[in-house]
Design a protein around this motif. Structure first.
Motif, mmCIF file in Angstrom:
data_model
loop_
_atom_site.group_PDB
_atom_site.id
_atom_site.type_symbol
_atom_site.label_atom_id
_atom_site.label_comp_id
_atom_site.label_asym_id
_atom_site.label_seq_id
_atom_site.Cartn_x
_atom_site.Cartn_y
_atom_site.Cartn_z
ATOM 1 N N MET A 114 0.838 -1.203 0.000
ATOM 2 C CA MET A 114 0.000 0.000 0.000
ATOM 3 C C MET A 114 0.874 1.255 0.000
ATOM 4 N N VAL A 115 0.484 2.234 -0.826
ATOM 5 C CA VAL A 115 1.211 3.505 -0.871
ATOM 6 C C VAL A 115 1.070 4.208 0.473
ATOM 7 N N TRP A 116 2.150 4.857 0.928
ATOM 8 C CA TRP A 116 2.184 5.405 2.290
ATOM 9 C C TRP A 116 1.049 6.374 2.564
ATOM 10 N N PHE A 117 0.660 7.204 1.563
ATOM 11 C CA PHE A 117 -0.374 8.194 1.847
ATOM 12 C C PHE A 117 -1.784 7.601 1.817
ATOM 13 N N MET A 118 -1.895 6.300 1.553
ATOM 14 C CA MET A 118 -3.186 5.628 1.607
ATOM 15 C C MET A 118 -3.345 4.801 2.880
ATOM 16 N N GLU A 119 -2.340 4.849 3.755
ATOM 17 C CA GLU A 119 -2.427 4.115 5.016
ATOM 18 C C GLU A 119 -3.311 4.875 6.004
ATOM 19 N N GLY A 120 -4.270 4.163 6.585
ATOM 20 C CA GLY A 120 -5.169 4.802 7.540
ATOM 21 C C GLY A 120 -5.894 5.978 6.921
ATOM 22 N N MET A 121 -5.891 7.099 7.639
ATOM 23 C CA MET A 121 -6.520 8.334 7.167
ATOM 24 C C MET A 121 -5.482 9.338 6.698
ATOM 25 N N CYS A 122 -4.303 8.851 6.366
ATOM 26 C CA CYS A 122 -3.178 9.721 6.027
ATOM 27 C C CYS A 122 -3.459 10.627 4.829
ATOM 28 N N PHE A 123 -4.345 10.184 3.940
ATOM 29 C CA PHE A 123 -4.620 10.977 2.738
ATOM 30 C C PHE A 123 -5.229 12.332 3.074
ATOM 31 N N THR A 158 -10.129 16.993 8.109
ATOM 32 C CA THR A 158 -8.932 16.607 8.862
ATOM 33 C C THR A 158 -9.129 16.852 10.350
ATOM 34 N N MET A 159 -9.696 18.008 10.696
ATOM 35 C CA MET A 159 -9.949 18.312 12.105
ATOM 36 C C MET A 159 -10.952 17.340 12.720
ATOM 37 N N TYR A 160 -11.956 16.967 11.943
ATOM 38 C CA TYR A 160 -12.949 16.022 12.451
ATOM 39 C C TYR A 160 -12.308 14.659 12.712
ATOM 40 N N ALA A 161 -11.462 14.207 11.790
ATOM 41 C CA ALA A 161 -10.780 12.927 11.977
ATOM 42 C C ALA A 161 -9.893 12.962 13.215
ATOM 43 N N GLU A 162 -9.184 14.072 13.422
ATOM 44 C CA GLU A 162 -8.345 14.210 14.611
ATOM 45 C C GLU A 162 -9.202 14.236 15.877
ATOM 46 N N TYR A 163 -10.337 14.905 15.805
ATOM 47 C CA TYR A 163 -11.268 14.959 16.939
ATOM 48 C C TYR A 163 -11.726 13.548 17.339
ATOM 49 N N LYS A 164 -12.101 12.737 16.364
ATOM 50 C CA LYS A 164 -12.560 11.382 16.653
ATOM 51 C C LYS A 164 -11.420 10.511 17.174
ATOM 52 N N PHE A 165 -10.210 10.734 16.666
ATOM 53 C CA PHE A 165 -9.055 9.967 17.142
ATOM 54 C C PHE A 165 -8.766 10.298 18.603
ATOM 55 N N VAL A 166 -8.754 11.580 18.933
ATOM 56 C CA VAL A 166 -8.508 11.999 20.322
ATOM 57 C C VAL A 166 -9.612 11.485 21.224
ATOM 58 N N GLU A 167 -10.843 11.478 20.728
ATOM 59 C CA GLU A 167 -11.961 10.958 21.497
ATOM 60 C C GLU A 167 -11.733 9.495 21.866
ATOM 61 N N LYS A 183 -14.835 4.718 10.227
ATOM 62 C CA LYS A 183 -15.867 3.959 9.534
ATOM 63 C C LYS A 183 -17.213 4.656 9.673
ATOM 64 N N LEU A 184 -17.979 4.649 8.586
ATOM 65 C CA LEU A 184 -19.307 5.244 8.585
ATOM 66 C C LEU A 184 -20.334 4.154 8.850
ATOM 67 N N THR A 185 -21.145 4.368 9.857
ATOM 68 C CA THR A 185 -22.191 3.409 10.192
ATOM 69 C C THR A 185 -23.546 3.992 9.828
ATOM 70 N N VAL A 186 -24.320 3.215 9.080
ATOM 71 C CA VAL A 186 -25.644 3.665 8.658
ATOM 72 C C VAL A 186 -26.700 2.911 9.466
ATOM 73 N N ASN A 187 -27.511 3.639 10.207
ATOM 74 C CA ASN A 187 -28.603 3.056 10.969
ATOM 75 C C ASN A 187 -29.933 3.450 10.334
ATOM 76 N N ILE A 188 -30.681 2.457 9.877
ATOM 77 C CA ILE A 188 -31.949 2.723 9.225
ATOM 78 C C ILE A 188 -33.066 2.747 10.281
ATOM 79 N N ILE A 189 -33.815 3.841 10.273
ATOM 80 C CA ILE A 189 -34.906 3.994 11.231
ATOM 81 C C ILE A 189 -36.155 3.336 10.644
ATOM 82 N N GLU A 190 -36.701 2.405 11.373
ATOM 83 C CA GLU A 190 -37.904 1.725 10.927
ATOM 84 C C GLU A 190 -39.124 2.344 11.603
#
Length: 238
Positions: free
Chosen positions: A1-10, A70-79, A229-236
């Motif tokens: 894998m190319v280095w800038f495609m590892e994790g969220m590095c892109f 980028t800030m959102y990804a960092e926020y979730k990582f710190v969380e 990861k994006l989780t989709v919850n369908i409301i029934e």
């Protein structure tokens, strides 16, 4: 894998490359067309006149959204780091992300309202962008320090603190030297009144801006270590 495609590095990789290109490309176009002086124009000056204003607005808007992502990804990582270690305050993390969002809004205002057209809104956007951006990098430096040994390395933490300190020092003359001078004039001569104040403000603006770019550059190694990861919850409905 190319280095800038590892994790969220892109994300930080794209942000650093795109934001740098935004400032440099608009500067080159404005310089070729002789719309600005060759020596240290305001960054906004390079996007004040068509066609470079169109390029600047388009690229700056994308930069703002890339910064938000980028800030959102960092926020979730710190969380997640807090969940495991309790080293970082959730409140501090939220405050940091809040300032980051506001700084992105300020950048959008700068990109949308050119200084020669709607100067008041443009200047307000610039102040929001710089002050909230500086606050964000300062708080993130504190978070990085408290989050050790998780997240970035000790040396990378020091680099973040350095770039944050440079931004804090440079943003003060950026704003206060510009207030008595104004920002609507595109061409300056050495014998103009307040030329020294103008040059001090411009130089510090470039320093502050690229301290932001270099700060986000330090995210690259850290972002290789996690994914979102994006989780989709369908409301029934019954």
């Amino acid at each position: 894998m190319v280095w800038f495609m590892e994790g969220m590095c892109f994300l930080p990789t794209f942000l650093v490359i795109w934001s740098s290109s935004t400032f440099i490309i608009s500067y080159i176009i404005a310089l070729v067309r002789r719309d600005v002086d060759i020596i240290l124009p305001y960054i906004s000056d390079t996007g004040a006149t068509p066609p470079e204003s169109c390029v600047f607005s388009f690229m700056s808007t994308i930069t703002a959204f890339a910064a938000f992502a980028t800030m959102y990804a960092e926020y979730k990582f710190v969380e997640r780091v807090h969940e495991k270690t309790g080293a970082v305050s959730p409140c501090l993390n939220k405050v940091s992300f809040g300032f980051g969002i506001i700084s992105c809004v300020g950048m959008c205002l700068v990109a949308t309202f050119q200084e020669t057209v709607v100067m008041a809104v443009h200047d307000i956007g610039a102040i929001i962008f710089f002050t909230c951006g500086v606050t964000y990098v300062v708080i993130q430096s504190v978070i990085s320090y408290r989050g050790q040994p998780y997240g970035c390395s000790k040396w990378m933490c020091y680099f973040r603190m350095f770039f944050a300190a440079v931004a804090v020092i440079a943003v003060i003359p950026t704003i206060f030297c510009a207030v008595p001078v104004g920002t609507s004039k595109l061409h300056w001569k050495t014998d103009d009144k307040d030329y020294a104040l103008h040059m001090a403000s411009v130089a510090c603006e470039w320093i502050t801006t690229f301290s932001f770019v270099l700060f986000f550059l330090t995210y690259i190694r850290e972002f290789q270590e996690f994914t979102l990861k994006l989780t989709v919850n369908i409301i029934e409905y019954s």
